[in-house]
Scaffold this motif. Structure first.
Motif, PDB file in Angstrom:
ATOM      1  N   GLN A 112      10.986  -2.734  -2.829  1.00  0.00           N
ATOM      2  CA  GLN A 112      11.753  -3.980  -2.717  1.00  0.00           C
ATOM      3  C   GLN A 112      10.920  -5.075  -2.049  1.00  0.00           C
ATOM      4  O   GLN A 112      10.116  -4.779  -1.165  1.00  0.00           O
ATOM      5  CB  GLN A 112      13.008  -3.745  -1.870  1.00  0.00           C
ATOM      6  CG  GLN A 112      13.939  -2.681  -2.440  1.00  0.00           C
ATOM      7  CD  GLN A 112      14.581  -3.137  -3.740  1.00  0.00           C
ATOM      8  OE1 GLN A 112      15.081  -4.239  -3.816  1.00  0.00           O
ATOM      9  NE2 GLN A 112      14.557  -2.282  -4.747  1.00  0.00           N
TER      10      GLN A 112
ATOM     11  N   TRP B  50       5.200  -3.325 -15.681  1.00  0.00           N
ATOM     12  CA  TRP B  50       5.316  -4.684 -15.164  1.00  0.00           C
ATOM     13  C   TRP B  50       5.170  -4.659 -13.650  1.00  0.00           C
ATOM     14  O   TRP B  50       5.308  -3.623 -13.017  1.00  0.00           O
ATOM     15  CB  TRP B  50       6.639  -5.329 -15.577  1.00  0.00           C
ATOM     16  CG  TRP B  50       7.820  -4.641 -14.981  1.00  0.00           C
ATOM     17  CD1 TRP B  50       8.414  -4.903 -13.784  1.00  0.00           C
ATOM     18  CD2 TRP B  50       8.533  -3.537 -15.556  1.00  0.00           C
ATOM     19  NE1 TRP B  50       9.453  -4.041 -13.572  1.00  0.00           N
ATOM     20  CE2 TRP B  50       9.556  -3.188 -14.632  1.00  0.00           C
ATOM     21  CE3 TRP B  50       8.421  -2.817 -16.755  1.00  0.00           C
ATOM     22  CZ2 TRP B  50      10.444  -2.144 -14.885  1.00  0.00           C
ATOM     23  CZ3 TRP B  50       9.301  -1.778 -16.991  1.00  0.00           C
ATOM     24  CH2 TRP B  50      10.303  -1.465 -16.072  1.00  0.00           C
TER      25      TRP B  50
ATOM     26  N   SER C 156       5.319  -1.712  -7.478  1.00  0.00           N
ATOM     27  CA  SER C 156       6.383  -2.532  -8.057  1.00  0.00           C
ATOM     28  C   SER C 156       7.763  -1.924  -7.868  1.00  0.00           C
ATOM     29  O   SER C 156       8.770  -2.604  -8.034  1.00  0.00           O
ATOM     30  CB  SER C 156       6.151  -2.692  -9.565  1.00  0.00           C
ATOM     31  OG  SER C 156       5.509  -3.899  -9.819  1.00  0.00           O
TER      32      SER C 156
ATOM     33  N   THR D  54       6.400  -6.499 -10.032  1.00  0.00           N
ATOM     34  CA  THR D  54       7.506  -7.292  -9.479  1.00  0.00           C
ATOM     35  C   THR D  54       7.024  -8.207  -8.362  1.00  0.00           C
ATOM     36  O   THR D  54       7.816  -8.804  -7.656  1.00  0.00           O
ATOM     37  CB  THR D  54       8.590  -6.360  -8.912  1.00  0.00           C
ATOM     38  OG1 THR D  54       7.956  -5.517  -7.939  1.00  0.00           O
ATOM     39  CG2 THR D  54       9.226  -5.521  -9.991  1.00  0.00           C
ATOM     40  N   TYR D  55       5.709  -8.255  -8.167  1.00  0.00           N
ATOM     41  CA  TYR D  55       5.166  -9.096  -7.098  1.00  0.00           C
ATOM     42  C   TYR D  55       4.022  -9.917  -7.678  1.00  0.00           C
ATOM     43  O   TYR D  55       3.527  -9.630  -8.777  1.00  0.00           O
ATOM     44  CB  TYR D  55       4.669  -8.224  -5.926  1.00  0.00           C
ATOM     45  CG  TYR D  55       3.681  -7.169  -6.362  1.00  0.00           C
ATOM     46  CD1 TYR D  55       2.311  -7.432  -6.390  1.00  0.00           C
ATOM     47  CD2 TYR D  55       4.104  -5.906  -6.790  1.00  0.00           C
ATOM     48  CE1 TYR D  55       1.396  -6.481  -6.818  1.00  0.00           C
ATOM     49  CE2 TYR D  55       3.197  -4.949  -7.218  1.00  0.00           C
ATOM     50  CZ  TYR D  55       1.847  -5.247  -7.229  1.00  0.00           C
ATOM     51  OH  TYR D  55       0.953  -4.313  -7.664  1.00  0.00           O
TER      52      TYR D  55
END
Ligand SMILES: [Zn+2]
Ligand SMILES: [Zn+2]
Length: 306
Positions: free
Chosen positions: A83, A110, A80, A112-113
């Motif tokens: 980028q 968390w 995560s 991010t993808y």
């Protein structure tokens, strides 16, 4: 296409071997990596191997024992931090969704993808795309444990340009689709099949990557006619009772599965911490008495699949 072993020890780490993890490197075929099992410190092993977390496309977990699973939170959450991550699909036995969601929520982490989690509880087809079919079947272990059969579809590195010319197929962006063997509708309305315009066809490669198991029919079925079978060989044959009692196989039993399934090559892994690297030769020798084309995996061992 190559296999890259990141961890080859059974149950616990040793100074010589990390716990289970294996990468199927498909960078050449689809610019991605598939990870099979994710023991603790798998992300460290990937870093040392220069295998990018960003390139992970699929993770297949064979079963929920810690030595195959405890590296997952690190791999998923570190990924995560990068980028523009591509989506990731995680396959594993029932319970894996709860494991991942609990770890992420309790640690206030968390992702991010997009992470898709597919729980498996029976033999099924997991992947069927332009290039690969992946099936799973249940093995015999102390907890639900699965093996995976990966079959590459036949492919051609080239198109028969002469034939395309003769059939007046104009040069264009649809060439890429034809090369993959897809059907394409031309501007003049004709539908043509890419496979009809392939040059020399290369047979797709097949492999089986199995989790912990005692010898079973499902293992033979998964490994039928494969180019490479990856099978555990936790103990040498004098400890057969101990191995089988704990849901594992011995050297000779792994080799017997390779022989029965007519695999072309066997790679044994998941080696008990009682053995050192110095014991590798005697482990291979036991396998080769039954199935000659055997290798033993060590951490960072790579093998191309031709
Ligand atoms: Zn194990
Ligand atoms: Zn296990």
């Amino acid at each position: 296409m190559k296999l890259f072993f990141l961890g080859t020890s059974a149950g616990t780490i040793t100074s010589e071997r990390n716990v289970s993890a294996l990468v199927l490197d498909l960078i050449k075929e689809r610019n991605s990596l598939w990870l099979f099992d994710c023991g603790e410190a798998t992300q460290h092993q990937m870093l040392k191997s220069k295998l990018s977390l960003a390139r992970l496309e699929k993770i297949f977990i064979t079963h929920l024992h810690g030595d195959h699973l405890f590296g997952l939170p690190g791999v998923l959450t570190t990924r995560s931090l990068m980028q523009n991550m591509s989506p990731l699909t995680l396959y594993g036995p029932k319970g894996i969704k709860q494991f991942v969601e609990t770890v992420i929520s309790i640690s206030h982490s968390w992702l991010t993808y997009q992470l898709d989690i597919i729980e498996i509880d029976k033999p099924m087809e997991l992947v069927n795309d332009d290039q690969f079919i992946v099936n799973c079947d249940e093995l015999h272990h102390r907890v639900p444990c699965f093996g995976y059969r990966i079959v590459e579809k036949d492919r051609s590195p080239t198109l028969d340009v002469e034939k395309l010319k003769v059939h007046r197929v104009p040069i264009g962006p649809h060439y890429a689709a034809l090369k993959l063997g897809k059907k394409v509708t031309l501007d003049d309305g004709r539908e043509i099949d890419g496979k009809d315009y392939w040059g020399e066809v290369k047979k797709g490669r097949k492999l089986a990557i199995l989790g912990d198991t005692t010898p079973c029919d499902a293992a033979v079925k998964l490994a039928l006619d494969v180019d490479i079978l990856v099978h555990e060989a936790t103990q040498k044959h004098d400890l057969q009772y101990k191995a089988n009692d704990r849901g594992h196989s011995t050297t000779r039993q792994a080799a017997e599965i390779a022989r029965k399934s007519q695999a072309k090559k066997l790679i044994v892994t998941h080696i008990s911490p009682r053995y050192q690297l110095a014991d590798n030769q005697s482990i291979i020798d036991e396998c080769r008495q039954v199935f000659v084309n055997t290798e033993i995996a060590t951490d960072f061992f790579q093998i191309p699949i031709e």
